[in-house]
Write a protein that holds these residues in place. Structure first.
Motif, mmCIF file in Angstrom:
data_model
loop_
_atom_site.group_PDB
_atom_site.id
_atom_site.type_symbol
_atom_site.label_atom_id
_atom_site.label_comp_id
_atom_site.label_asym_id
_atom_site.label_seq_id
_atom_site.Cartn_x
_atom_site.Cartn_y
_atom_site.Cartn_z
ATOM 1 N N ARG A 176 0.864 -1.180 0.000
ATOM 2 C CA ARG A 176 0.000 0.000 0.000
ATOM 3 C C ARG A 176 0.896 1.223 0.000
ATOM 4 O O ARG A 176 1.846 1.319 0.755
ATOM 5 C CB ARG A 176 -0.863 -0.067 1.259
ATOM 6 C CG ARG A 176 -1.795 1.060 1.467
ATOM 7 C CD ARG A 176 -2.692 0.816 2.653
ATOM 8 N NE ARG A 176 -1.950 0.524 3.878
ATOM 9 C CZ ARG A 176 -2.505 0.333 5.044
ATOM 10 N NH1 ARG A 176 -3.808 0.355 5.167
ATOM 11 N NH2 ARG A 176 -1.792 0.082 6.099
ATOM 12 N N LEU A 197 -2.124 0.511 -4.827
ATOM 13 C CA LEU A 197 -1.289 -0.680 -4.734
ATOM 14 C C LEU A 197 -0.052 -0.457 -5.595
ATOM 15 O O LEU A 197 -0.161 -0.137 -6.774
ATOM 16 C CB LEU A 197 -2.080 -1.898 -5.228
ATOM 17 C CG LEU A 197 -1.444 -3.251 -5.002
ATOM 18 C CD1 LEU A 197 -1.269 -3.526 -3.511
ATOM 19 C CD2 LEU A 197 -2.305 -4.334 -5.625
ATOM 20 N N GLU A 213 -2.948 -9.084 -8.292
ATOM 21 C CA GLU A 213 -2.905 -7.626 -8.233
ATOM 22 C C GLU A 213 -4.315 -7.031 -8.316
ATOM 23 O O GLU A 213 -4.686 -6.166 -7.523
ATOM 24 C CB GLU A 213 -2.034 -7.083 -9.361
ATOM 25 C CG GLU A 213 -1.796 -5.603 -9.288
ATOM 26 C CD GLU A 213 -0.799 -5.114 -10.325
ATOM 27 O OE1 GLU A 213 -0.545 -3.903 -10.317
ATOM 28 O OE2 GLU A 213 -0.290 -5.912 -11.124
#
Length: 113
Positions: free
Chosen positions: A54, A64, A103
Motif C-alpha cells: 500500500r 497498490l 494484483e
C-alpha cells in the motif's frame, strides 16, 4: 476526518476473502495492528512471486504499488527480501497470497482504484 481501516482489519479481510475465493493466504509476520505497513507476497499457482504494498499513487490517493526485486531467483531470495524489510520495520505486516490475478484481487479487496 475520515475513519481509516486498521491494518489488522485490512489483513484479516484480505485473508478471509482469498480463502473464500479458493486461494491460499497466510500471515507470515504480524505488524502493528493499527497502522503497520502491509507487504504482500503474491503467487499464482505457486509460481511467479511478486511483492506489492500500500502506498500513495500519482494522484496522492492510496494505491497498490509493486515493490521488491524485479526478478527473484528462488524461494530463498523471496524470503530474504521480506525478512530484510521486516528487520528494518517491526511494524510491517507480511502476507502471502496465492490466487489468480492477485494484483487485481488485492486492489478490489483493499479499495484501490
Amino acid at each position: 476526518m475520515t475513519a481509516r481501516v486498521t491494518s489488522a482489519v485490512m489483513v484479516s479481510a484480505l485473508v478471509r476473502r482469498v480463502n473464500q475465493e479458493g486461494g491460499s493466504a497466510m500471515v507470515l509476520a504480524k505488524g502493528d495492528a493499527t497502522a503497520g505497513g502491509i507487504l504482500l507476497l503474491t503467487y499464482e499457482k505457486g509460481s511467479n512471486p511478486r511483492f506489492f504494498e500500500r502506498g500513495l499513487g500519482p494522484t496522492g490517493e492510496a494505491s497498490l504499488i509493486a515493490s521488491g526485486p524485479a526478478e527473484l531467483a528462488d524461494e530463498s531470495a523471496v524470503s530474504d527480501y521480506w525478512q530484510r524489510r521486516r528487520n528494518r520495520d517491526s511494524d510491517l505486516w507480511v502476507v502471502e497470497l496465492d490466487i489468480a490475478q492477485a494484483e487485481r484481487f488485492i486492489a478490489e479487496t483493499m479499495g484501490f482504484h
